[in-house]
Scaffold this active site. Structure first.
Site, mmCIF file in Angstrom:
data_model
loop_
_atom_site.group_PDB
_atom_site.id
_atom_site.type_symbol
_atom_site.label_atom_id
_atom_site.label_comp_id
_atom_site.label_asym_id
_atom_site.label_seq_id
_atom_site.Cartn_x
_atom_site.Cartn_y
_atom_site.Cartn_z
ATOM 1 N N ASP A 157 -7.474 1.296 0.377
ATOM 2 C CA ASP A 157 -6.145 0.833 0.765
ATOM 3 C C ASP A 157 -5.755 -0.393 -0.061
ATOM 4 O O ASP A 157 -4.602 -0.539 -0.489
ATOM 5 C CB ASP A 157 -6.108 0.456 2.252
ATOM 6 N N ASP A 168 0.461 3.643 -3.242
ATOM 7 C CA ASP A 168 0.016 5.010 -3.004
ATOM 8 C C ASP A 168 0.887 5.993 -3.782
ATOM 9 O O ASP A 168 0.388 6.894 -4.463
ATOM 10 C CB ASP A 168 0.093 5.279 -1.494
ATOM 11 N N GLU A 224 0.837 -1.202 0.000
ATOM 12 C CA GLU A 224 0.000 0.000 0.000
ATOM 13 C C GLU A 224 0.876 1.257 0.000
ATOM 14 O O GLU A 224 0.610 2.216 -0.732
ATOM 15 C CB GLU A 224 -0.900 -0.026 1.239
ATOM 16 N N GLU A 254 -4.754 0.556 -3.541
ATOM 17 C CA GLU A 254 -3.382 1.049 -3.542
ATOM 18 C C GLU A 254 -2.399 -0.121 -3.523
ATOM 19 O O GLU A 254 -1.438 -0.159 -4.300
ATOM 20 C CB GLU A 254 -3.131 1.966 -2.343
#
Lengths: 258, 258
Positions: B131, B66, B62, B134
């Site tokens: 999340d 991101d 993640e 990501e």
């Protein structure tokens, strides 16, 4: 007439030649589109203006380069620290990509000498070189693609000028972090360390308890006093963070003004 | 014995087959390393643990995804809005990449059905699917590289499920932004609009002055009343921001809890 044209071209070629040389020297790259890199050097304070009043400067490239650098650094840390948790990776990344750190990097690679800006020491100028480095990476990305930018930034800049060992050590120096936090928040810290029951000269073993305002907040064991302290502090920090204190991130954010 | 092994393999193969199918359906991709994608689906709440107690979940992916998404979206916006300034690009990017927005996207593409998590409605669960999206992009990046991830996210997700026109319109709707700000900060707004001296039925022309707490704060002209209002508000916002108010970024940040 011919003379004018000739000197115009000489001037232009001469100008561009300097850019080519700079890119070769600093980044080891041969541009496809030199205009991108020229644009990356123009700070807001030295903006050119189009007929409709729109300013021409490196801010759009900076927007792009900032994100590209963050992705490149994330990839690098992910691979470099296979055991590290996400919190550690985030804090280390923020140490590397923060403006003050990029500003220092830009100066170390010699980019500062090429930035086109108008004087003044205002706030906008504070991270002038770091901003330019971001814009420059935006230009590299557009001109050469992500993978090229990745290799350039990691091998040509990060590995050469950033002491990762030192950074990651600072990041895992839980005792220092805890002390910083306690000073900032006016808390009293105590460390109770002692050889543990299993202690022998051959296999020494220590236990430490850390107390925050007199209250036991973390225990740690280790083969040295130092190690047991670090572990005790790590546990204390974990507990404090669970209670809503931001011990590690405060330290990582620093008083950098960002 | 043979039966056990056989059913074990069938089970395993069956499991992986479901992952392959999901990746094909949702992302149109054929993985090189399926394990990455499996890992990307494991939310912290469903962590596995190694012998040394280290948790196995998608948080590292993640962290990576991101940053990759942010870079991809920055590139996209940079190209898509060649005239836009850096402030507009940043605000639009933050609208796209914020967790609540990624969470919605994850649900729209159907990723929510595959997330492995333990129940509970705590804060950690709030953006569970975002999340995971990501983390999934982190897995795609490691497995297939940046350019592949770029195409996948832009063509397979962003262009299909995000209404960019609407978003950028909201972002340039200066009147709404100014009204939001004034309500939040208890300021009184007035708009004085009138046809300007050069007004004719054939070429109408309007002028608007916007007043904040009775004080003229921005002027605008335009071919319609609406246009002149927007320009007046834009000028007022520019002035207010120069005085330290964050009119646009407050609106972009939203009350998203991030």
């Amino acid at each position: 007439m011919f003379g004018t044209i000739q000197s115009y071209f000489r001037l232009r070629y001469g100008r561009d030649k300097a850019y080519y040389r700079m890119l070769k020297t600093i980044f080891g790259l041969r541009p496809n589109n030199i205009e991108l890199y020229k644009l990356a050097l123009i700070h807001r304070s030295a903006s050119l203006f189009l007929d409709d009043g729109a300013p021409i400067n490196n801010e759009r490239l900076e927007f792009l380069g900032d994100a590209v650098i963050e992705s490149i650094v994330s990839d690098f840390l992910f691979i470099e620290f296979p055991e590290a948790d996400e919190g550690f990776l985030s804090r280390l990344r923020s140490r590397i990509v923060r403006r003050s750190s990029l500003n220092r990097l830009a100066i170390e690679i010699g980019l500062d000498r090429y930035v086109i800006a108008q004087g003044g020491n205002g706030f906008a100028q504070k991270h002038l070189y770091g901003d330019t480095l971001e814009a420059m990476m935006g230009a590299v990305y557009l001109d050469k693609g992500y993978d090229f930018s990745n290799r350039l930034f990691i091998n040509g800049i990060l590995r050469k000028y950033v002491d990762l060992d030192d950074m990651s050590e600072q990041e895992t120096d839980f005792k220092s972090r805890l002390i910083e936090w306690s000073q900032k928040n006016r808390k009293r810290l105590q460390f109770d360390s002692a050889p543990s029951a299993s202690y022998t000269a051959k296999s020494p073993h220590f236990r430490t308890t850390v107390l925050v305002d007199g209250r036991p907040s973390g225990d740690g064991e280790g083969d040295s006093k130092k190690e047991s302290e670090q572990r005790a502090c790590q546990e204390a920090i974990r507990r404090l963070e669970r209670l809503g204190e931001s011990v590690l991130s405060e330290a990582a954010g620093g008083s950098d003004g960002e």
